[in-house]
Design an enzyme around this catalytic site. Structure first.
Site, mmCIF file in Angstrom:
data_model
loop_
_atom_site.group_PDB
_atom_site.id
_atom_site.type_symbol
_atom_site.label_atom_id
_atom_site.label_comp_id
_atom_site.label_asym_id
_atom_site.label_seq_id
_atom_site.Cartn_x
_atom_site.Cartn_y
_atom_site.Cartn_z
ATOM 1 C CE LYS A 9 -3.869 -2.218 2.710
ATOM 2 N NZ LYS A 9 -5.165 -1.992 4.136
ATOM 3 C CE1 TYR A 49 -9.051 -3.535 0.672
ATOM 4 C CE2 TYR A 49 -8.934 -1.555 -0.486
ATOM 5 C CZ TYR A 49 -8.513 -2.667 0.266
ATOM 6 O OH TYR A 49 -6.729 -2.757 0.625
ATOM 7 C CG ASN A 112 -3.581 -1.536 6.814
ATOM 8 O OD1 ASN A 112 -4.136 -1.607 6.321
ATOM 9 N ND2 ASN A 112 -4.464 -2.646 7.006
ATOM 10 C CG HIS A 115 -5.604 -6.110 0.341
ATOM 11 N ND1 HIS A 115 -6.621 -5.924 0.665
ATOM 12 C CD2 HIS A 115 -5.590 -7.207 -1.579
ATOM 13 C CE1 HIS A 115 -7.460 -7.328 0.218
ATOM 14 N NE2 HIS A 115 -6.831 -7.450 -1.047
ATOM 15 C CD GLU A 126 -9.110 -9.601 -3.504
ATOM 16 O OE1 GLU A 126 -10.155 -8.480 -1.955
ATOM 17 O OE2 GLU A 126 -7.435 -9.515 -2.917
HETATM 18 P P1 ATP Z 1 -6.865 -6.477 3.680
HETATM 19 O O1 ATP Z 1 -8.691 -6.426 3.058
HETATM 20 O O2 ATP Z 1 -6.900 -4.406 2.950
HETATM 21 O O3 ATP Z 1 -5.932 -6.910 3.076
HETATM 22 P P2 ATP Z 1 -8.206 -6.469 6.045
HETATM 23 O O4 ATP Z 1 -8.709 -8.018 5.109
HETATM 24 O O5 ATP Z 1 -6.869 -6.396 7.138
HETATM 25 O O6 ATP Z 1 -7.124 -5.770 5.015
HETATM 26 P P3 ATP Z 1 -10.208 -5.527 5.786
HETATM 27 O O7 ATP Z 1 -11.593 -5.480 6.751
HETATM 28 O O8 ATP Z 1 -10.622 -6.514 4.985
HETATM 29 O O9 ATP Z 1 -8.881 -5.723 7.081
HETATM 30 O O10 ATP Z 1 -10.381 -3.479 5.788
HETATM 31 C C1 ATP Z 1 -9.799 -3.582 4.509
HETATM 32 C C2 ATP Z 1 -9.256 -2.501 4.489
HETATM 33 O O11 ATP Z 1 -9.414 -1.739 5.077
HETATM 34 C C3 ATP Z 1 -8.212 -2.531 5.694
HETATM 35 O O12 ATP Z 1 -6.770 -3.137 5.281
HETATM 36 C C4 ATP Z 1 -8.010 -0.937 6.091
HETATM 37 O O13 ATP Z 1 -6.134 -0.427 4.913
HETATM 38 C C5 ATP Z 1 -8.714 -0.173 6.045
HETATM 39 N N1 ATP Z 1 -9.474 -0.298 7.323
HETATM 40 C C6 ATP Z 1 -9.893 -1.276 8.056
HETATM 41 N N2 ATP Z 1 -10.618 -0.925 9.159
HETATM 42 C C7 ATP Z 1 -10.625 -0.030 9.063
HETATM 43 C C8 ATP Z 1 -10.965 1.688 9.786
HETATM 44 N N3 ATP Z 1 -11.647 1.057 11.369
HETATM 45 N N4 ATP Z 1 -10.560 2.130 9.728
HETATM 46 C C9 ATP Z 1 -9.491 3.263 8.781
HETATM 47 N N5 ATP Z 1 -9.431 2.238 7.830
HETATM 48 C C10 ATP Z 1 -9.936 0.875 8.673
HETATM 49 MG MG MG Z 2 -9.915 -7.383 3.446
#
Ligand code: ATP
Ligand code: MG
Length: 137
Positions: A9, A49, A112, A115, A126
């Site tokens: 990211k 997303y 973070n 992804h 994806e």
């Molecule tokens: P990813 O899908 O990016 O691999 P993940 O599966 O761990 O991450 P998801 O719940 O799918 O997490 O959320 C997708 C992305 O949205 C997260 O990686 C983060 O960048 C963002 N995100 C998730 N929760 C929050 C939050 N509470 N506040 C801000 N951004 C968030």
């Molecule tokens: Mg995810």
């Protein structure tokens, strides 16, 4: 063997962490079989997303993903989807296990660093979102 879609990211590409993150994947036995650096538009980030469209952080997430180039990649290996998510660590770096990418590099729950696809069906979708069959050998 299994394949999964990974994205390094903007917070991580900006800080020149691509190599360090790739070393974590390779050390875990994940092979980087395709990789490119691209700049997403906000609309493309929103499409990627779309599953999160109703979440309060959706707009912020799309802005962030379009803020700087990202590195999209396909990782291959035995149980690659789960293995990648183990190497990534928990979504919130405060909860991520020591040694994981997010524990070491992530700045916040939103920014973070990586992804990773979460299931075989999403991995397939994806990967096809970013790569053509010709790019995958
Ligand atoms: P990813 O899908 O990016 O691999 P993940 O599966 O761990 O991450 P998801 O719940 O799918 O997490 O959320 C997708 C992305 O949205 C997260 O990686 C983060 O960048 C963002 N995100 C998730 N929760 C929050 C939050 N509470 N506040 C801000 N951004 C968030
Ligand atoms: Mg995810």
């Amino acid at each position: 063997t299994e394949r999964t879609l990974s994205i390094i990211k903007p917070d991580a590409t900006k800080r020149n962490l691509t190599g360090k993150i790739n070393a974590k994947f390779e050390d875990a036995g994940l092979r980087i079989i395709a990789q490119k650096r691209i700049q997403l538009t906000k609309a493309q980030a929103g499409q990627f997303y779309a599953v999160h469209a109703e979440r309060p952080f959706y707009d912020e997430l799309c802005e962030f993903m379009a803020s700087e180039p990202v590195v999209v990649q396909v990782l291959e290996g035995e149980g690659a989807i789960l293995k990648n998510r183990e190497v990534m660590g928990a979504t919130n770096p405060a909860d991520a296990a020591p040694g994981t990418i997010r524990a070491e590099f992530a700045e916040s729950v939103g920014e973070n660093s990586v992804h990773g696809s979460d299931a075989p069906e999403t991995a397939k979708e994806e990967i096809a979102f970013f790569f053509s069959g010709l790019e995958l050998v």
